[in-house]
Design an enzyme around this catalytic site. Sequence first.
Site, PDB file in Angstrom:
ATOM      1  N   ASN A  10      31.576 122.694  91.656  1.00  0.00           N
ATOM      2  CA  ASN A  10      30.622 121.984  90.803  1.00  0.00           C
ATOM      3  C   ASN A  10      30.741 122.398  89.346  1.00  0.00           C
ATOM      4  O   ASN A  10      31.156 123.522  89.060  1.00  0.00           O
ATOM      5  CB  ASN A  10      29.201 122.266  91.295  1.00  0.00           C
ATOM      6  CG  ASN A  10      28.855 121.435  92.508  1.00  0.00           C
ATOM      7  OD1 ASN A  10      29.167 120.255  92.573  1.00  0.00           O
ATOM      8  ND2 ASN A  10      28.195 122.052  93.479  1.00  0.00           N
ATOM      9  N   TYR A  58      19.147 114.829  94.489  1.00  0.00           N
ATOM     10  CA  TYR A  58      19.270 115.278  93.106  1.00  0.00           C
ATOM     11  C   TYR A  58      18.506 114.364  92.133  1.00  0.00           C
ATOM     12  O   TYR A  58      18.208 114.762  91.018  1.00  0.00           O
ATOM     13  CB  TYR A  58      20.739 115.351  92.683  1.00  0.00           C
ATOM     14  CG  TYR A  58      21.469 116.530  93.285  1.00  0.00           C
ATOM     15  CD1 TYR A  58      21.428 117.775  92.677  1.00  0.00           C
ATOM     16  CD2 TYR A  58      22.186 116.394  94.465  1.00  0.00           C
ATOM     17  CE1 TYR A  58      22.090 118.856  93.229  1.00  0.00           C
ATOM     18  CE2 TYR A  58      22.847 117.476  95.030  1.00  0.00           C
ATOM     19  CZ  TYR A  58      22.791 118.708  94.409  1.00  0.00           C
ATOM     20  OH  TYR A  58      23.441 119.780  94.967  1.00  0.00           O
ATOM     21  N   ARG A  70      24.607 131.896  88.155  1.00  0.00           N
ATOM     22  CA  ARG A  70      23.740 130.843  88.689  1.00  0.00           C
ATOM     23  C   ARG A  70      22.271 131.179  88.453  1.00  0.00           C
ATOM     24  O   ARG A  70      21.472 130.299  88.099  1.00  0.00           O
ATOM     25  CB  ARG A  70      23.999 130.651  90.185  1.00  0.00           C
ATOM     26  CG  ARG A  70      23.089 129.627  90.825  1.00  0.00           C
ATOM     27  CD  ARG A  70      23.379 129.426  92.296  1.00  0.00           C
ATOM     28  NE  ARG A  70      22.488 128.427  92.863  1.00  0.00           N
ATOM     29  CZ  ARG A  70      22.602 127.929  94.094  1.00  0.00           C
ATOM     30  NH1 ARG A  70      23.575 128.349  94.887  1.00  0.00           N
ATOM     31  NH2 ARG A  70      21.758 127.032  94.536  1.00  0.00           N
ATOM     32  N   HIS A  84      26.237 113.819  92.196  1.00  0.00           N
ATOM     33  CA  HIS A  84      24.852 114.278  92.117  1.00  0.00           C
ATOM     34  C   HIS A  84      23.953 113.303  91.357  1.00  0.00           C
ATOM     35  O   HIS A  84      22.910 113.679  90.826  1.00  0.00           O
ATOM     36  CB  HIS A  84      24.774 115.688  91.508  1.00  0.00           C
ATOM     37  CG  HIS A  84      25.310 116.741  92.414  1.00  0.00           C
ATOM     38  ND1 HIS A  84      25.277 118.071  92.117  1.00  0.00           N
ATOM     39  CD2 HIS A  84      25.912 116.655  93.637  1.00  0.00           C
ATOM     40  CE1 HIS A  84      25.826 118.769  93.097  1.00  0.00           C
ATOM     41  NE2 HIS A  84      26.228 117.917  94.032  1.00  0.00           N
ATOM     42  N   CYS A  93      32.159 115.880  97.626  1.00  0.00           N
ATOM     43  CA  CYS A  93      30.783 116.371  97.690  1.00  0.00           C
ATOM     44  C   CYS A  93      30.261 116.093  99.096  1.00  0.00           C
ATOM     45  O   CYS A  93      30.714 115.152  99.761  1.00  0.00           O
ATOM     46  CB  CYS A  93      29.924 115.656  96.651  1.00  0.00           C
ATOM     47  SG  CYS A  93      28.182 116.152  96.620  1.00  0.00           S
TER      48      CYS A  93
END
Length: 421
Positions: free
Chosen positions: A144, A244, A90, A194, A164
């Site tokens: 995700n 987002y 990440r 998102h 989500c």
Amino acid sequence: MKLTVVGGGSTYTPELIDGFARLRDTLPIEELVLVDPAAERLELVGGLARRIFARQGHPGRIVTTSDLDAGVEGADAVLLQLRVGGQAARQQDETWPLECGCVGQETTGAGGLAKALRTVPVVLDIAERVRRTNPNAWIIDFTNPVGIVTRALLQAGHKTVGLCNVAIGFQRKFAGLLGVSPADVHLDHVGLNHLTWETGVRLGGPEGENVLPKLLAEHGEAVADDLRLPRTIVDRLGVVPSYYLRYYYAHDEVVRELRTKPSRAAEVAEMERQLLTMYSDPALDEKPELLAQRGGAYYSEAAVDLAASLLGGGGSPYQVVNTYNKGTLPFLPDDAVIEVQAAIGSNGPSPLPVPAVDPLYAGLMANVTAYEDLALEAALRGGRDRVFRALLSHPLVGQYEYADALTDQLIAHNREHLAWA
């Protein structure tokens, strides 16, 4: 009822356990299995999970294992919440795209594509093993990028629904602002994972009064502050975009911010170290307050609600999920995965009708759907050209020089996770 959580060693898990304990009448779990290859983390999380159940008087049994096949055997539902490559991957997803002036984020843009390429093959392997062991189990995907992962699972014929926590977060926020119960708030929620907009806020159900204009008139500043967008933009849109959408509506501003502060991955990694230390305390028998900063707010409530409805229990009749479009949004292919309100039952989700979508939102949805097509093809088949095509199609990249450079960076940083590289 048996429920299995793959990725059960996540620091998220006590949030889920707390929800299972509090909402046991909605989802009466007899056996909960936490599966994770990280044995040390799993032991810490599993110990806290058992203490939370004990404190709240939950009679269910909690089992921890690194054996996936044993863990999913006989499960009524399998919840996926894994992170391939961990926080280290990440951290890379959030940093190298910035070198090209593009947003670095773990679920969208170049970083989101990297995560999809790492994740899809792993999730498909897990799902195949679930199907061999227990073909009737529902797979609930919280991993995700949910839209791409859910589409991969659906295309492979798995009983899957994507989940989500964005919608339930808005529901709770709006209920607080309006002074009503969350159960009374029904969202006209439309988009892709998102990439969603709240186009209506209704009281009492799908046919209830739309109070979104009133909400924005009286609480627009609070809503805009949460989104980190100017109040004037929210007023001009007349809808509430997901947070987002700031990556799209304020891309260059976000890039400047990200270049001047520690990454979210670094913050989360430090938080996880603190949480794991807390979890090791044998006196701790509730989720710590720090966990609220970890992300995933209301995740447990959403997961319980969805699992209960899929398994014939007492879940809410309508829930926001990720599922096949099947004509719901006529400007997208039937096999696109969309995120909308749906009626949930033992046969899965049935999306509710959606009014005509403003071209301002429909156009972006269509663009990102095309990207997700190309991203899934790259995840399934590999190859530099497929990665390049996906990046070139993404509205947060879109220039061939950026797409070329980002392709090289993505492959270099993820080679150990890409079988074809």
